[in-house]
Design a protein around this motif. Structure first.
Motif, PDB file in Angstrom:
ATOM      1  N   ASP A   1       0.837  -1.191   0.000  1.00  0.00           N
ATOM      2  CA  ASP A   1       0.000   0.000   0.000  1.00  0.00           C
ATOM      3  C   ASP A   1       0.879   1.251   0.000  1.00  0.00           C
ATOM      4  O   ASP A   1       1.674   1.452   0.910  1.00  0.00           O
TER       5      ASP A   1
ATOM      6  N   ARG B   1       0.334   4.173   0.788  1.00  0.00           N
ATOM      7  CA  ARG B   1       0.225   5.064   1.946  1.00  0.00           C
ATOM      8  C   ARG B   1       1.082   4.566   3.106  1.00  0.00           C
ATOM      9  O   ARG B   1       1.739   5.353   3.780  1.00  0.00           O
TER      10      ARG B   1
ATOM     11  N   ARG C   1     -10.432  -3.522   0.294  1.00  0.00           N
ATOM     12  CA  ARG C   1     -10.751  -2.162  -0.167  1.00  0.00           C
ATOM     13  C   ARG C   1      -9.467  -1.425  -0.570  1.00  0.00           C
ATOM     14  O   ARG C   1      -9.412  -0.749  -1.589  1.00  0.00           O
ATOM     15  N   ASN C   2      -8.436  -1.584   0.259  1.00  0.00           N
ATOM     16  CA  ASN C   2      -7.167  -0.931  -0.051  1.00  0.00           C
ATOM     17  C   ASN C   2      -6.579  -1.453  -1.352  1.00  0.00           C
ATOM     18  O   ASN C   2      -6.045  -0.688  -2.150  1.00  0.00           O
TER      19      ASN C   2
ATOM     20  N   ARG D   1      -8.178  -2.557  -3.877  1.00  0.00           N
ATOM     21  CA  ARG D   1      -8.913  -1.974  -5.015  1.00  0.00           C
ATOM     22  C   ARG D   1      -8.476  -0.536  -5.265  1.00  0.00           C
ATOM     23  O   ARG D   1      -8.335  -0.100  -6.396  1.00  0.00           O
ATOM     24  N   LEU D   2      -8.231   0.186  -4.159  1.00  0.00           N
ATOM     25  CA  LEU D   2      -7.792   1.572  -4.304  1.00  0.00           C
ATOM     26  C   LEU D   2      -6.449   1.638  -5.049  1.00  0.00           C
ATOM     27  O   LEU D   2      -6.272   2.404  -5.991  1.00  0.00           O
TER      28      LEU D   2
ATOM     29  N   THR E   1      -6.800   0.829  -8.709  1.00  0.00           N
ATOM     30  CA  THR E   1      -7.372   1.947  -9.460  1.00  0.00           C
ATOM     31  C   THR E   1      -6.307   3.005  -9.742  1.00  0.00           C
ATOM     32  O   THR E   1      -6.184   3.530 -10.843  1.00  0.00           O
ATOM     33  N   LEU E   2      -5.524   3.266  -8.706  1.00  0.00           N
ATOM     34  CA  LEU E   2      -4.426   4.232  -8.829  1.00  0.00           C
ATOM     35  C   LEU E   2      -3.491   3.824  -9.973  1.00  0.00           C
ATOM     36  O   LEU E   2      -3.155   4.619 -10.854  1.00  0.00           O
TER      37      LEU E   2
END
Length: 424
Positions: free
Chosen positions: A317, A319, A371-372, A374-375, A378-379
């Motif tokens: 991730d 982030r 969910r992460n 998928r984020l 998408t990015l």
DNA sequence: TCTGGGGTCCTAGGACCC
DNA sequence: TCTGGGGTCCTAGGACCC
């Protein structure tokens, strides 16, 4: 038999494929930041310009010799490399890219006369379909294929293609000509140490006793020694295999001590590294960050710190990786130093599908993770489709010191719709 | 004024175990 | 004078490659 196909003056050849005006003149391609020469045309080599020459040293000579210096265009080179690979794949099922401009190719079951003809055809076809000139070296081992390739390139009678058979007079003559430092796997240090034992040429090393070489040096050099004798013992790492470390680092366009500016660079590098990590479907367990002052400026105080921050859980991730990189940066940054370079390395990588599930894993944390994922997907999709840097965490400022200088980059002819070559 | 950006593998030695 | 005898794992650093 194993073939090594090496693209001649690769970056320059890529540029020439789209700009015929560059044929016949001295051309150099510069590193990131237009710092130093990393690829040279034959004309530039003939002027005595060495690999790694700083661009500023050449500036006075440019006009006199009509030298063309280009910024590097890695997108173009990467795409041209895969085109070369595609052509090679028509000639063999076993193509193993070794670097952007070199590929090993397996050839099994050829009679000696067939082998040469096959190699010559491949040589011609790559040139015709990609406009990239190559050299072809073929031998039973990778180390000898490397040497054969060197002969194909440097000795005119071979005309770009050399098939080498151990034990032949031709092979012996070549090994005797070649100095040790030109053998794959023998660097400057080993040349010095081997010299003390009276081993000076590739032939000397080929005649050495492998067991003794292992005792005095290492298993690596023992393998080189065996390979020179024609006994294969170096395998490629499977090209499909994931990298064990992922690094993004840059020299800055100018020296800077500005905390914000350098922090931004670190954030940028962390995001880029995370992207690369997801491409190979791995997760990282730790983030390594380093800073460097300019070691070419002894008049300035020097400081080159680095540190590692472990991630709470293995992750891909952006982030989490950003957060860890920022922590690492805070720990090592000191004001009053002017920094030249910084980088972020992801270490301790594991396959995302095979990571051990934490004991603390719950349905909630699993839903979070999905969910992460998928984020991030998408990015990556947006940045892949519209262009790198379309969506980022935090907006980098336009004037930052770490922006690359690339005054003279040619269009990305083959990978951007708006940069396609125009035909009149 | 100005000097690349990635990677790999191997080895020695320390920490720790029983 | 003398101080066990194995192991494993990890890390830093060296050497090499393009």
């Amino acid at each position: 038999m194993i073939g090594l196909i090496d693209c001649n003056n690769f970056y320059v050849s890529c540029e020439r494929a789209f700009q015929p005006r560059l044929e016949g003149v001295p051309v150099g391609v510069l590193s990131n930041n237009d710092g130093c020469v990393i690829a040279r045309s034959n004309e530039l080599k003939a002027l005595g310009v060495e690999m790694g020459t700083p661009a500023f040293e050449l500036r006075p000579l440019l006009r006199q010799h009509r030298i063309q210096l280009l910024s590097s265009n890695y997108e173009l080179y990467g795409d041209m490399s895969s085109r070369v690979q595609q052509v090679l794949e028509e000639y063999s099922a076993g193509v193993e890219p070794y670097s952007i401009d070199e590929m090993f190719v397996r050839f099994d079951g050829f009679a000696p006369e067939q082998m040469l003809a096959h190699a010559q055809e491949l040589f011609t076809k790559v040139r015709r379909y990609t406009h990239i000139p190559v050299s072809v070296g073929i031998a039973p081992t990778r180390t000898l294929a490397k040497l054969a390739n060197r002969a194909a390139k440097k000795i005119p009678i071979y005309g770009g293609v050399c098939v080498l058979r151990p034990g032949s007079a031709q092979c012996e003559a070549l090994l005797q000509q070649v100095s040790l430092g030109d053998v794959w796997g023998v660097g400057r240090r080993l040349v010095e140490r081997l010299g003390l034992l009276g081993i000076q040429s590739a032939w000397d090393l080929a005649q050495a006793e492998p067991k003794q070489i292992r005792q005095r040096f290492s298993v690596t050099l023992e393998r080189t020694c065996l390979e020179l004798k024609g006994i294969p013992c170096i395998e490629m790492n499977d090209s499909g295999e994931a990298r064990q470390r992922i690094m993004t680092s840059r020299s800055f366009g100018r020296l800077t001590g500005n905390r914000q500016e350098i922090h931004q660079a670190i954030r940028q590098f962390a995001q880029r590294s995370a992207e690369k990590l997801r491409t190979q479907n791995s997760v990282a367990r730790a983030v390594y960050v380093f800073l460097k002052t300019n070691c070419h400026r002894p008049d300035l105080p020097q400081y080159s710190p680095s540190t590692i921050v472990e991630l709470p859980q293995p992750t891909d991730d952006s982030r989490d990786i950003l957060h860890a990189a920022s922590q690492a940066f805070d720990a090592i940054y000191r004001p009053r130093y002017l920094f030249m370079k910084a980088g972020v390395m992801l270490v301790d990588l594991v396959d995302a599908n095979r990571q051990q599930l934490s004991l603390l894993d719950t349905p909630e944390s699993r839903a979070d993770r999905e969910r992460n994922d998928r984020l991030m997907a998408t990015l990556d999709k947006l940045n892949g489709r519209i262009g790198r840097g379309t969506v980022t965490f935090g907006r980098p400022s336009a004037s930052a010191a770490w922006h690359l200088r690339c005054a003279n980059r040619t269009p990305r002819w083959t990978t951007h719709w708006d940069e396609l070559p125009k035909v009149h």
